[in-house]
Design a protein around this motif. Structure first.
Motif, PDB file in Angstrom:
ATOM      1  N   LYS A  23      -4.145 -13.258   6.327  1.00 54.24           N
ATOM      2  CA  LYS A  23      -3.073 -14.099   5.805  1.00 54.24           C
ATOM      3  C   LYS A  23      -3.581 -15.029   4.713  1.00 54.24           C
ATOM      4  N   LEU A  24      -2.731 -15.214   3.709  1.00 56.39           N
ATOM      5  CA  LEU A  24      -2.849 -16.282   2.730  1.00 56.39           C
ATOM      6  C   LEU A  24      -1.436 -16.826   2.597  1.00 56.39           C
ATOM      7  N   GLU A  25      -1.247 -18.069   2.998  1.00 53.60           N
ATOM      8  CA  GLU A  25       0.091 -18.649   3.058  1.00 53.60           C
ATOM      9  C   GLU A  25       0.971 -17.734   3.906  1.00 53.60           C
ATOM     10  N   LYS A  26       2.103 -17.284   3.369  1.00 55.21           N
ATOM     11  CA  LYS A  26       3.025 -16.458   4.159  1.00 55.21           C
ATOM     12  C   LYS A  26       2.775 -14.964   3.985  1.00 55.21           C
ATOM     13  N   GLU A  27       1.970 -14.601   2.977  1.00 55.70           N
ATOM     14  CA  GLU A  27       1.755 -13.185   2.694  1.00 55.70           C
ATOM     15  C   GLU A  27       0.650 -12.596   3.555  1.00 55.70           C
ATOM     16  N   THR A  28       0.808 -11.307   3.838  1.00 54.77           N
ATOM     17  CA  THR A  28      -0.230 -10.553   4.543  1.00 54.77           C
ATOM     18  C   THR A  28      -0.839  -9.569   3.566  1.00 54.77           C
ATOM     19  N   ILE A  37     -17.912  -5.681   6.079  1.00 60.10           N
ATOM     20  CA  ILE A  37     -19.178  -5.679   6.819  1.00 60.10           C
ATOM     21  C   ILE A  37     -18.984  -6.403   8.150  1.00 60.10           C
ATOM     22  N   GLU A  38     -18.411  -7.614   8.083  1.00 60.73           N
ATOM     23  CA  GLU A  38     -18.154  -8.373   9.303  1.00 60.73           C
ATOM     24  C   GLU A  38     -17.213  -9.530   9.010  1.00 60.73           C
ATOM     25  N   ILE A  39     -16.739 -10.159  10.080  1.00 56.11           N
ATOM     26  CA  ILE A  39     -15.856 -11.317   9.980  1.00 56.11           C
ATOM     27  C   ILE A  39     -16.524 -12.457  10.738  1.00 56.11           C
ATOM     28  N   ILE A  40     -16.613 -13.602  10.077  1.00 53.81           N
ATOM     29  CA  ILE A  40     -17.229 -14.762  10.726  1.00 53.81           C
ATOM     30  C   ILE A  40     -16.319 -15.971  10.550  1.00 53.81           C
ATOM     31  N   GLY A  41     -16.535 -16.982  11.370  1.00 48.92           N
ATOM     32  CA  GLY A  41     -15.817 -18.230  11.194  1.00 48.92           C
ATOM     33  C   GLY A  41     -16.354 -18.975   9.986  1.00 48.92           C
ATOM     34  N   ILE A  42     -15.580 -19.921   9.526  1.00 45.54           N
ATOM     35  CA  ILE A  42     -16.020 -20.725   8.384  1.00 45.54           C
ATOM     36  C   ILE A  42     -17.269 -21.501   8.797  1.00 45.54           C
ATOM     37  N   ARG A  85      -8.821 -21.648  12.121  1.00 47.10           N
ATOM     38  CA  ARG A  85      -8.301 -20.297  11.869  1.00 47.10           C
ATOM     39  C   ARG A  85      -8.908 -19.679  10.604  1.00 47.10           C
ATOM     40  N   THR A  86      -9.489 -20.523   9.751  1.00 49.37           N
ATOM     41  CA  THR A  86     -10.083 -20.038   8.508  1.00 49.37           C
ATOM     42  C   THR A  86     -11.244 -19.102   8.832  1.00 49.37           C
ATOM     43  N   CYS A  87     -11.278 -17.959   8.146  1.00 50.31           N
ATOM     44  CA  CYS A  87     -12.333 -16.972   8.380  1.00 50.31           C
ATOM     45  C   CYS A  87     -13.000 -16.596   7.068  1.00 50.31           C
ATOM     46  N   VAL A  88     -14.193 -16.036   7.208  1.00 50.93           N
ATOM     47  CA  VAL A  88     -14.900 -15.454   6.075  1.00 50.93           C
ATOM     48  C   VAL A  88     -15.034 -13.963   6.367  1.00 50.93           C
ATOM     49  N   ILE A  89     -14.438 -13.152   5.492  1.00 49.92           N
ATOM     50  CA  ILE A  89     -14.579 -11.703   5.608  1.00 49.92           C
ATOM     51  C   ILE A  89     -15.724 -11.314   4.679  1.00 49.92           C
ATOM     52  N   VAL A  90     -16.810 -10.825   5.250  1.00 48.43           N
ATOM     53  CA  VAL A  90     -17.954 -10.417   4.437  1.00 48.43           C
ATOM     54  C   VAL A  90     -17.724  -8.959   4.029  1.00 48.43           C
ATOM     55  N   VAL A  91     -17.693  -8.745   2.711  1.00 49.60           N
ATOM     56  CA  VAL A  91     -17.434  -7.413   2.174  1.00 49.60           C
ATOM     57  C   VAL A  91     -18.586  -6.997   1.269  1.00 49.60           C
ATOM     58  N   ASP A  92     -18.632  -5.707   0.989  1.00 52.15           N
ATOM     59  CA  ASP A  92     -19.612  -5.177   0.062  1.00 52.15           C
ATOM     60  C   ASP A  92     -18.857  -4.644  -1.149  1.00 52.15           C
ATOM     61  N   ILE A  93     -19.102  -5.273  -2.312  1.00 52.41           N
ATOM     62  CA  ILE A  93     -18.476  -4.826  -3.564  1.00 52.41           C
ATOM     63  C   ILE A  93     -19.598  -4.415  -4.500  1.00 52.41           C
ATOM     64  N   ASN A  94     -19.689  -3.141  -4.784  1.00 51.46           N
ATOM     65  CA  ASN A  94     -20.716  -2.637  -5.707  1.00 51.46           C
ATOM     66  C   ASN A  94     -22.106  -3.185  -5.367  1.00 51.46           C
ATOM     67  N   ASN A  95     -22.483  -3.055  -4.099  1.00 54.57           N
ATOM     68  CA  ASN A  95     -23.789  -3.492  -3.587  1.00 54.57           C
ATOM     69  C   ASN A  95     -24.007  -5.003  -3.639  1.00 54.57           C
ATOM     70  N   ASP A 103      -7.102 -17.575   5.074  1.00 52.81           N
ATOM     71  CA  ASP A 103      -6.465 -18.473   6.046  1.00 52.81           C
ATOM     72  C   ASP A 103      -6.663 -18.002   7.477  1.00 52.81           C
ATOM     73  N   GLY A 104      -6.673 -16.694   7.675  1.00 50.70           N
ATOM     74  CA  GLY A 104      -6.876 -16.145   9.010  1.00 50.70           C
ATOM     75  C   GLY A 104      -6.807 -14.636   8.974  1.00 50.70           C
ATOM     76  N   VAL A 105      -7.569 -14.005   9.854  1.00 44.77           N
ATOM     77  CA  VAL A 105      -7.566 -12.550   9.949  1.00 44.77           C
ATOM     78  C   VAL A 105      -6.522 -12.145  10.971  1.00 44.77           C
TER      79      VAL A 105
END
Length: 162
Positions: A23-28, A37-42, A85-95, A103-105
């Motif tokens: 979520k970001l505001e009202k949008e999904t 890669i993983e999801i962690i708390g702020i 509720r704030t999360c950090v989604i760790v992603v891999d973009i071009n290595n 806002d939340g997963v």
């Protein structure tokens, strides 16, 4: 085909059509699960001078230094204080490992290819260039991100040097 190549194909096939929604505001929004890669708390973020304002700084994730982007700021939305509720989604973009502050997963969902339509060609806001499709899920819509467009080549190079 080697066993390793078969395993990679099977893994890619099981991830096809799966999206992590957040979520970001009202949008999904949705990100293809293959990038996650993983999801962690702020956690505590160390600011780094001279980075774009949407890059909040860096975090130390088990000894790895990872830059973090506030997706709200990248989409030119107002900053909102982080909470439990704030999360950090760790992603891999071009290595490049990158943390996306959201806002939340929500959940991991499957969306069939036939339920994904191209986004309307509206250039009203900055965020539309990051959308690669719109997933129709029951009566809802999920804005599917083209994760590789969140950063341009210059920004990736700059973050690789942090």
């Amino acid at each position: 085909m080697s066993e390793n190549e078969k395993e990679i194909l099977i893994e890619e096939d099981t991830q096809k059509g799966k999206f992590l929604t957040f979520k970001l505001e009202k949008e999904t929004y949705g990100i293809e699960i293959k990038y996650v890669i993983e999801i962690i708390g702020i956690q505590e973020i160390t600011e780094v001078p001279q980075l774009p304002d949407f890059i909040k700084g860096i975090i130390n994730l088990r000894g790895r230094i990872i830059p973090v982007m506030d997706v709200r700021l990248r989409f030119k939305k107002n900053f909102v204080e982080y909470n439990d509720r704030t999360c950090v989604i760790v992603v891999d973009i071009n290595n490049l490992s990158l943390g996306l502050i959201v806002d939340g997963v929500s959940e991991v969902i499957s969306i069939k290819q036939e339920d994904i339509v191209p986004p309307p060609d509206i250039r009203v806001n900055n965020e539309s260039r990051y959308i690669c499709g719109i997933g129709k899920v029951d009566d809802d819509v999920k804005l599917l991100l083209d994760i590789e467009k969140l950063l341009n080549v210059e920004e990736i190079n700059e973050l690789n040097n942090v």
